[in-house]
Write a protein that holds these residues in place. Structure first.
Motif, PDB file in Angstrom:
ATOM      1  N   ILE A   1      25.474 -41.017   2.050  1.00 21.19           N
ATOM      2  CA  ILE A   1      26.704 -41.450   1.379  1.00 21.19           C
ATOM      3  C   ILE A   1      27.208 -42.743   2.007  1.00 21.19           C
ATOM      4  CG2 ILE A   1      29.112 -40.789   0.890  1.00 21.19           C
ATOM      5  CD1 ILE A   1      26.938 -39.219  -0.733  1.00 21.19           C
ATOM      6  N   ARG A   2      27.468 -43.710   1.151  1.00 19.44           N
ATOM      7  CA  ARG A   2      27.960 -45.005   1.647  1.00 19.44           C
ATOM      8  C   ARG A   2      29.266 -45.414   0.973  1.00 19.44           C
ATOM      9  NH1 ARG A   2      22.401 -45.538   0.883  1.00 19.44           N
ATOM     10  NH2 ARG A   2      21.200 -45.752   2.802  1.00 19.44           N
ATOM     11  N   THR A   3      29.814 -44.510   0.161  1.00 16.64           N
ATOM     12  CA  THR A   3      31.124 -44.735  -0.455  1.00 16.64           C
ATOM     13  C   THR A   3      31.959 -43.495  -0.175  1.00 16.64           C
ATOM     14  OG1 THR A   3      30.007 -45.920  -2.218  1.00 16.64           O
ATOM     15  CG2 THR A   3      32.276 -45.297  -2.646  1.00 16.64           C
ATOM     16  N   PHE A   4      33.094 -43.701   0.437  1.00 17.69           N
ATOM     17  CA  PHE A   4      33.902 -42.544   0.853  1.00 17.69           C
ATOM     18  C   PHE A   4      35.302 -42.611   0.267  1.00 17.69           C
ATOM     19  CE2 PHE A   4      30.674 -43.116   4.082  1.00 17.69           C
ATOM     20  CZ  PHE A   4      30.222 -41.824   4.293  1.00 17.69           C
ATOM     21  N   GLN A   5      35.863 -41.439   0.004  1.00 17.77           N
ATOM     22  CA  GLN A   5      37.278 -41.361  -0.377  1.00 17.77           C
ATOM     23  C   GLN A   5      38.129 -41.662   0.854  1.00 17.77           C
ATOM     24  OE1 GLN A   5      38.224 -37.516  -2.166  1.00 17.77           O
ATOM     25  NE2 GLN A   5      36.146 -37.403  -3.001  1.00 17.77           N
TER      26      GLN A   5
ATOM     27  N   GLY B   1      31.734 -29.821   2.053  1.00 22.47           N
ATOM     28  CA  GLY B   1      32.038 -30.793   0.998  1.00 22.47           C
ATOM     29  C   GLY B   1      32.069 -32.236   1.470  1.00 22.47           C
ATOM     30  N   LEU B   2      31.668 -32.470   2.718  1.00 16.95           N
ATOM     31  CA  LEU B   2      31.646 -33.852   3.221  1.00 16.95           C
ATOM     32  C   LEU B   2      30.341 -34.537   2.846  1.00 16.95           C
ATOM     33  CD1 LEU B   2      32.969 -33.353   6.876  1.00 16.95           C
ATOM     34  CD2 LEU B   2      34.238 -34.247   4.921  1.00 16.95           C
ATOM     35  N   GLY B   3      30.376 -35.853   2.840  1.00 15.69           N
ATOM     36  CA  GLY B   3      29.162 -36.645   2.697  1.00 15.69           C
ATOM     37  C   GLY B   3      28.866 -37.283   4.049  1.00 15.69           C
ATOM     38  N   VAL B   4      27.583 -37.528   4.286  1.00 13.69           N
ATOM     39  CA  VAL B   4      27.158 -37.994   5.613  1.00 13.69           C
ATOM     40  C   VAL B   4      26.204 -39.180   5.479  1.00 13.69           C
ATOM     41  CG1 VAL B   4      25.921 -37.295   7.713  1.00 13.69           C
ATOM     42  CG2 VAL B   4      27.344 -35.630   6.501  1.00 13.69           C
ATOM     43  N   LEU B   5      26.289 -40.090   6.424  1.00 12.44           N
ATOM     44  CA  LEU B   5      25.280 -41.141   6.565  1.00 12.44           C
ATOM     45  C   LEU B   5      24.829 -41.170   8.013  1.00 12.44           C
ATOM     46  CD1 LEU B   5      23.830 -43.732   5.349  1.00 12.44           C
ATOM     47  CD2 LEU B   5      25.638 -45.011   6.479  1.00 12.44           C
ATOM     48  N   TYR B   6      23.526 -41.251   8.216  1.00 11.39           N
ATOM     49  CA  TYR B   6      23.004 -41.498   9.566  1.00 11.39           C
ATOM     50  C   TYR B   6      23.078 -43.002   9.775  1.00 11.39           C
ATOM     51  CZ  TYR B   6      20.824 -36.897  10.293  1.00 11.39           C
ATOM     52  OH  TYR B   6      20.590 -35.567  10.499  1.00 11.39           O
TER      53      TYR B   6
ATOM     54  N   THR C   1      24.085 -41.564  15.249  1.00  9.18           N
ATOM     55  CA  THR C   1      25.500 -41.680  14.886  1.00  9.18           C
ATOM     56  C   THR C   1      25.668 -41.196  13.455  1.00  9.18           C
ATOM     57  OG1 THR C   1      25.549 -43.659  16.256  1.00  9.18           O
ATOM     58  CG2 THR C   1      27.479 -43.252  14.853  1.00  9.18           C
ATOM     59  N   LEU C   2      26.567 -40.249  13.277  1.00 10.76           N
ATOM     60  CA  LEU C   2      26.839 -39.720  11.936  1.00 10.76           C
ATOM     61  C   LEU C   2      28.127 -40.328  11.413  1.00 10.76           C
ATOM     62  CD1 LEU C   2      26.143 -35.902  12.373  1.00 10.76           C
ATOM     63  CD2 LEU C   2      24.716 -37.578  11.218  1.00 10.76           C
ATOM     64  N   VAL C   3      28.103 -40.742  10.174  1.00 13.68           N
ATOM     65  CA  VAL C   3      29.280 -41.289   9.508  1.00 13.68           C
ATOM     66  C   VAL C   3      29.708 -40.238   8.487  1.00 13.68           C
ATOM     67  CG1 VAL C   3      30.019 -43.178   8.013  1.00 13.68           C
ATOM     68  CG2 VAL C   3      28.411 -43.624   9.872  1.00 13.68           C
ATOM     69  N   LEU C   4      30.973 -39.859   8.525  1.00 11.72           N
ATOM     70  CA  LEU C   4      31.407 -38.691   7.739  1.00 11.72           C
ATOM     71  C   LEU C   4      32.677 -38.934   6.945  1.00 11.72           C
ATOM     72  CD1 LEU C   4      31.465 -36.164  10.681  1.00 11.72           C
ATOM     73  CD2 LEU C   4      29.779 -36.094   8.882  1.00 11.72           C
ATOM     74  N   GLY C   5      32.722 -38.358   5.757  1.00 13.13           N
ATOM     75  CA  GLY C   5      33.949 -38.390   4.969  1.00 13.13           C
ATOM     76  C   GLY C   5      33.689 -37.725   3.625  1.00 13.13           C
ATOM     77  N   TYR C   6      34.737 -37.597   2.838  1.00 17.25           N
ATOM     78  CA  TYR C   6      34.533 -37.026   1.495  1.00 17.25           C
ATOM     79  C   TYR C   6      33.874 -38.085   0.621  1.00 17.25           C
ATOM     80  CZ  TYR C   6      37.147 -33.085   3.107  1.00 17.25           C
ATOM     81  OH  TYR C   6      37.523 -31.982   3.827  1.00 17.25           O
ATOM     82  N   PRO C   7      32.797 -37.702  -0.068  1.00 17.59           N
ATOM     83  CA  PRO C   7      32.039 -38.698  -0.829  1.00 17.59           C
ATOM     84  C   PRO C   7      32.856 -39.302  -1.973  1.00 17.59           C
ATOM     85  CG  PRO C   7      31.004 -36.519  -0.982  1.00 17.59           C
ATOM     86  CD  PRO C   7      32.230 -36.360  -0.155  1.00 17.59           C
ATOM     87  N   GLY C   8      32.663 -40.582  -2.182  1.00 18.35           N
ATOM     88  CA  GLY C   8      33.331 -41.270  -3.292  1.00 18.35           C
ATOM     89  C   GLY C   8      32.357 -41.487  -4.432  1.00 18.35           C
TER      90      GLY C   8
END
Ligand SMILES: Cc1cc2nc3c(=O)[nH]c(=O)nc-3n(C[C@H](O)[C@H](O)[C@H](O)COP(=O)(O)O)c2cc1C
Length: 257
Positions: free
Chosen positions: A90-94, A199-204, A233-240
């Motif tokens: 995921i590279r677009t986050f809410q 329900g989160l989206g993640v990017l390595y 490194t994990l990047v986390l947030g609700y997916p957009g």
């Protein structure tokens, strides 16, 4: 740190030998119907106490208490495969905060991850308030080295290093630290599963990991202790963004010998 020690309560032990059978270090033997430790090779994996039907074994100096298993936890294989099939980077986050309890569950997945030789060498740096400052340090580094790296790498030459190149405006990034990189990457994978289940989206962020590994300043800023490295490194947030189907993958390349 408190001295780690396996303690066998001989009054409870019935000499069934299960502890000895699961001991990878061959550190427990049964003699005269009672189990006992026989050497100093223990890696404190805890399998002996987890298998003991008499609750005769405990460990001192090894961290948290044990949780009794209420039943067999078995996930549906097709559902697990679908989780793997449909997870996407995921590279677009809410712009919505990740609740503390969700974050804590993600970190718990990391903490519980198995490690080689039971090193339990994992620690986590949650980049929240300091996220932009640390991302800025990585940007500075990448922008400085790009002209050189770009001579060899078309990816580096063509990529736009915008101000959110590493964390994509996600609310949280977590640097997973470990002595052994494989342990850290395994933790990251477990954390991703629990994050997705919430329900989160993640990017390595391999690029941020690279920057953090290369830069003494970043290591200092996030507090990487001696002997440890940033494993992932994990990047986390609700997916957009919502993906509607799976993506192409190469044919299975596996051989049976
Ligand atoms: C170890 C690793 C490092 C990665 N690093 C980055 C990164 O720094 N930036 C990025 O945009 N994507 C990164 N990715 C995402 C990959 O590009 C992505 O997994 C791949 O294109 C497949 O897409 P999918 O994850 O949506 O299936 C990384 C993935 C892995 C496994």
């Amino acid at each position: 740190m408190k001295q780690r020690q396996v303690i066998i309560d001989r009054s409870r032990c019935v000499g069934c030998g299960l502890c000895s059978r699961v001991c990878v270090a061959h550190n427990i033997a049964v003699s005269g119907q009672k189990a006992g430790t026989i050497g100093d090779a223990c890696i404190f994996c805890g399998q002996c106490l987890a298998v003991c039907p008499q609750k005769a074994i405990s460990m001192a100096g090894c961290g948290d208490g044990q949780v009794e298993k209420k039943g067999d936890v078995r996930l549906c294989p097709d559902a697990v495969l679908d989780v793997i099939r449909f997870r996407r980077s995921i590279r677009t986050f809410q712009q919505r905060a990740v609740p503390r309890e969700v974050l804590e569950q993600v970190l718990e997945a990391g903490r519980l991850t198995h490690t080689a030789k039971n090193a339990q060498d994992l620690s986590f740096v949650v980049l929240d308030r300091e996220r932009d400052r640390v991302e800025g340090m990585a940007l500075k580094l990448f922008r400085a080295v790009r002209p050189i790296v770009g001579r060899f790498s078309p990816l580096a030459r063509n990529s736009r290093i915008d101000d959110h190149f590493f964390f994509f405006r996600a609310p949280i990034a977590i640097a997973v630290l470990a002595e052994n990189r494989t342990n850290g990457v395994l933790a990251a994978q477990n954390m991703e599963f629990v994050a997705e289940a919430n329900g989160l989206g993640v990017l390595y962020s391999g690029f941020f990991t690279m920057a953090a590994r290369a830069s003494r300043k970043i290591k200092q800023a996030i507090g990487v202790p001696k002997g440890k490295q940033v494993a992932m490194t994990l990047v986390l947030g609700y997916p957009g963004v919502k993906f509607l189907r799976s993506t192409p993958h190469r044919e299975l390349d596996a051989r049976y010998l």
